[in-house]
Scaffold this motif. Structure first.
Motif: not given
Length: 469
Positions: A5, A8-9, A41-45, A64
């Motif tokens: 998490d 994320d970002g 899925r955890a929000g990473a690019q 993704g």
């Protein structure tokens, strides 16, 4: 919040020689994609840099993950470095997957960008099987001497204790080496019962170092003891014609079926139908097919080589054989055990319980922990004071004395823990008894109230219950 998490970002770059659409894909590609997808899925690019292959687009997004296919099997290395160099200020972390030769990403990434180099197994002996002598010599230098020089004390992640041993002993790597076992997808058990007659299965690419011919050469003796035995060979590769010829020469082609590549569903059906799976490689980073079979209650018989000895728990979830000459008797004994319904039930239950400890979420979270620890080291914030030792301490704490959030608060990034109704088990990599006693003090526990011992290789396969970090 888990370690994943915290990305994320963030922009995470993953480098791997091939991707899942490459015709020669294998376990390393499954590992790479699963990890990349969990970070996404955890929000990473997530950007995956890989080699191109015929019929596949230069750029594509899968689950993704943005895939960039850069050149061929050789040119992908310089092109990936150039890609990273041009974007180095926007990259937050790099997962550099070594498939014999790493991408040498420290040459292009920003100095304080955390990089973890993933090693599935050491290739020094295998280069000579596939390359002419001058090219094999160069490949050995790139995997060994050049890797030591470029990565220095950067972090490495390996999929088994055996690979960690080879990385230290053979490659002489200096950075921290973290054991992050491969996961598996939890399979749905096919509806049919196991085959009525004894049946073996071998799953994997048909390439020289898998040595499937050793299994074929054991079959005449196995058939003499168990006339109804059959073998399913699942997978394809350049060694297939020679293996089919060898089966004919041995007179066992009537009991061997070469299935080639099959669908995931069909592969699981063939494995679940078997009484045992066999693995005869020279070495593996980690016996992924062994664990996938165990998840279906199918034990394994394998040669006692690096990686395989980590994935098979001898006489519990399968059997290890020290010499190819002893393979046939071991296969006969395994099939006879699995022919007894009561023994089969016990063996299958142990295999399934062992496989249940591995998941791709755990693998990805452990890699995220390694990246966070490396970020701390490079930024000199909360740097690891335990040093680069490969030993560790295993602690068992009575379940009623501690909860997992307490453990998470005092643990460092790469410590591991899991719990059952009886105890919380904590693994402290790189720790000695003094360090472990200090951890217990922070938990408010006297050392005499817990069981503390030097960690065994098996202990480094311990997963994590995913809680706040």
């Amino acid at each position: 919040m888990t370690a994943l998490d915290r990305f994320d970002g963030a922009r995470v770059v993953v480098c791997n020689w091939r991707d899942l659409k490459h015709p020669s894909k294998g376990g390393a590609e499954v590992f790479c994609h699963q990890v990349a997808e969990h970070f996404a899925r955890a929000g990473a690019q997530v950007d995956l840099l890989t080699a191109g292959s015929e019929g596949n687009a230069a750029q594509e997004t899968m689950n993704g993950v943005r895939i960039h296919r850069l050149g061929n099997a050789l040119t992908v290395y310089p092109r990936a470095l150039l890609w990273i160099l041009r974007r180095r200020q926007s990259i937050d972390a790099v997962i550099d997957c070594q498939n014999g030769i790493p991408f040498f990403t420290p040459l292009a990434a920003a100095k304080r960008t955390p990089i973890v180099c993933v090693i599935h197994h050491v290739h020094q002996q295998q280069f000579g099987l596939y390359l002419p002598r001058p090219a094999a010599w160069l490949a050995r230098q790139l995997e060994g001497r050049f890797t030591r020089r470029v990565y220095g004390r950067r972090a490495f992640a390996v999929v088994s204790p055996s690979t960690r041993t080879d990385a230290r002993r053979v490659l002489q790597l200096r950075g921290s080496i973290h054991v992050t076992p491969s996961g598996i997808e939890r399979p749905d058990r096919p509806a049919q019962q196991r085959a009525a007659a004894p049946r073996l299965v071998s799953v994997g690419r048909l390439v020289p170092h898998k040595r499937v011919e050793i299994l074929l050469e054991a079959l005449p003796e196995v058939r003499a003891a168990l006339p109804g035995v059959r073998l399913d060979v699942v997978g394809d590769g350049p060694a297939r014609p020679a293996l089919e010829q060898r089966a004919s020469e041995l007179g066992v082609d009537d009991i061997v079926t070469f299935h080639g590549f099959v669908s995931e569903q069909e592969r699981r059906r063939l494995v679940a139908d078997a009484w045992a799976t066999a693995i005869t490689s020279t070495s593996e980073g980690w016996g992924l097919t062994v664990i996938e079979a165990a998840a279906l209650g199918v034990p394994a018989v394998g040669l006692d080589v690096p990686g395989v000895r980590d994935s098979i728990r001898h006489d519990e979830t399968g059997w290890l054989v020290r010499d190819p000459s002893a393979l046939a008797p071991a296969l006969v004994q395994a099939l006879e055990r699995m022919g007894d319904p009561e023994r089969r039930a016990r063996i299958s239950e142990r295999a399934e319980r062992w496989a249940a400890g591995f998941s791709w979420l755990t693998t990805s979270d452990l890699l995220a922990r390694c990246l966070l620890a490396e970020r701390d080291r490079l930024g000199r914030a909360g740097a690891d004071r335990r040093g680069g030792s490969d030993v560790g301490i295993r602690i068992e704490i009575p379940r009623h004395r501690v909860d997992l959030e307490q453990v998470a608060r005092v643990a460092r990034r790469t410590d591991r823990w899991t719990a059952d109704a009886r105890a919380v088990t904590v693994l402290l990599p790189g720790a000695d008894e003094t360090t472990a006693t200090a951890v217990l003090h922070r938990l408010g526990l006297p050392p005499e109230d817990v069981m503390m011992q030097v960690a065994r290789p098996l202990d480094f396969m311990l997963g994590n219950d995913l809680v706040v970090v």
